[in-house]
Design a protein around this motif. Structure first.
Motif, PDB file in Angstrom:
ATOM      1  N   ASN A  51      -2.468   1.200   8.257  1.00 53.58           N
ATOM      2  CA  ASN A  51      -1.820   0.636   7.074  1.00 53.58           C
ATOM      3  C   ASN A  51      -0.347   0.377   7.345  1.00 53.58           C
ATOM      4  N   THR A  92       3.458  -1.565   5.324  1.00 53.50           N
ATOM      5  CA  THR A  92       4.062  -2.315   4.224  1.00 53.50           C
ATOM      6  C   THR A  92       5.176  -3.186   4.784  1.00 53.50           C
ATOM      7  N   ALA A 147       4.610  -5.755   0.162  1.00 57.49           N
ATOM      8  CA  ALA A 147       3.279  -6.252   0.509  1.00 57.49           C
ATOM      9  C   ALA A 147       2.573  -5.218   1.370  1.00 57.49           C
ATOM     10  N   ILE A 174      -0.228  -3.941   3.836  1.00 54.41           N
ATOM     11  CA  ILE A 174      -1.059  -4.615   4.829  1.00 54.41           C
ATOM     12  C   ILE A 174      -2.031  -3.626   5.449  1.00 54.41           C
ATOM     13  N   ARG A 225      -4.546  -7.989   7.207  1.00 50.46           N
ATOM     14  CA  ARG A 225      -4.865  -8.526   5.885  1.00 50.46           C
ATOM     15  C   ARG A 225      -3.781  -8.094   4.926  1.00 50.46           C
ATOM     16  N   TRP A 226      -3.490  -9.003   3.981  1.00 51.08           N
ATOM     17  CA  TRP A 226      -2.555  -8.687   2.904  1.00 51.08           C
ATOM     18  C   TRP A 226      -2.894  -9.524   1.691  1.00 51.08           C
ATOM     19  N   GLU A 245      -2.105  -3.032  -4.275  1.00 52.87           N
ATOM     20  CA  GLU A 245      -1.821  -1.742  -3.664  1.00 52.87           C
ATOM     21  C   GLU A 245      -2.848  -0.714  -4.134  1.00 52.87           C
ATOM     22  N   ALA A 278      -8.440  -3.549   1.542  1.00 54.03           N
ATOM     23  CA  ALA A 278      -8.380  -5.000   1.799  1.00 54.03           C
ATOM     24  C   ALA A 278      -9.729  -5.477   2.305  1.00 54.03           C
ATOM     25  N   SER A 332      -8.130 -10.384  -0.289  1.00 52.86           N
ATOM     26  CA  SER A 332      -6.955 -10.487   0.566  1.00 52.86           C
ATOM     27  C   SER A 332      -7.102 -11.665   1.524  1.00 52.86           C
TER      28      SER A 332
END
Length: 153
Positions: free
Chosen positions: A46, A48, A62, A64, A78-79, A83, A87, A92
């Protein structure tokens, strides 16, 4: 609906390993892309990206999720998901960086963002996202080229 694939490509005057580090290491990413970066660089990791709008003093975070890490040639994440949600294809979009050596000192970087067709957003929101991200990737890939150098002539 129009094509929702977002693509940018650039040739950079730097070896593949340098470009790889610049797109995968948080302190390097912060020089050309997001203002603050946290990233667990492994499949399933993970992270951000925090983007600060200096004009409004607003920050956008965001989350990710890393999908693929094939150093030094391929990195995907992926984003766009909310939150706290995992994903996946329906919530996403996928960003893929592909690096290929043009020579020992020159690298072709291709960035492709896909998956907008599969997310459950209204069509106008998908179109707005595609337009915003086409512009955004143009700016950010340009910054990356400025940071590392692009061929002249």
């Amino acid at each position: 609906m129009s094509d929702l694939t977002i693509q940018r490509e650039i040739v950079i005057d730097a070896p593949t390993e340098i470009v790889w580090r610049t797109i995968t290491e948080p302190d390097q990413i912060a020089q050309w892309f997001a203002d603050r970066v946290e990233l667990d660089l492994r499949p399933g990791g993970n992270g951000t990206f925090v983007f600060e709008d200096r004009a409004t003093a607003q920050a956008t975070t965001a989350p990710i999720v890393v999908e693929t890490v094939e150093a030094p040639h391929r990195f995907t994440f992926r984003w766009g998901h909310s939150e706290g949600e995992p994903a996946n294809v329906g919530n996403s979009v996928r960003v893929e960086f592909t690096l290929s050596a043009e020579s020992g000192e020159r690298t072709r970087l291709r960035v492709v963002e896909t998956g907008l067709d599969d997310v459950e957003w209204p069509d106008d929101e998908k179109a707005r996202y595609a337009e915003d991200h086409r512009h955004g990737w143009s700016v950010h890939v340009g910054r990356l080229g400025d940071l590392l150098g692009t061929p002249t002539g």
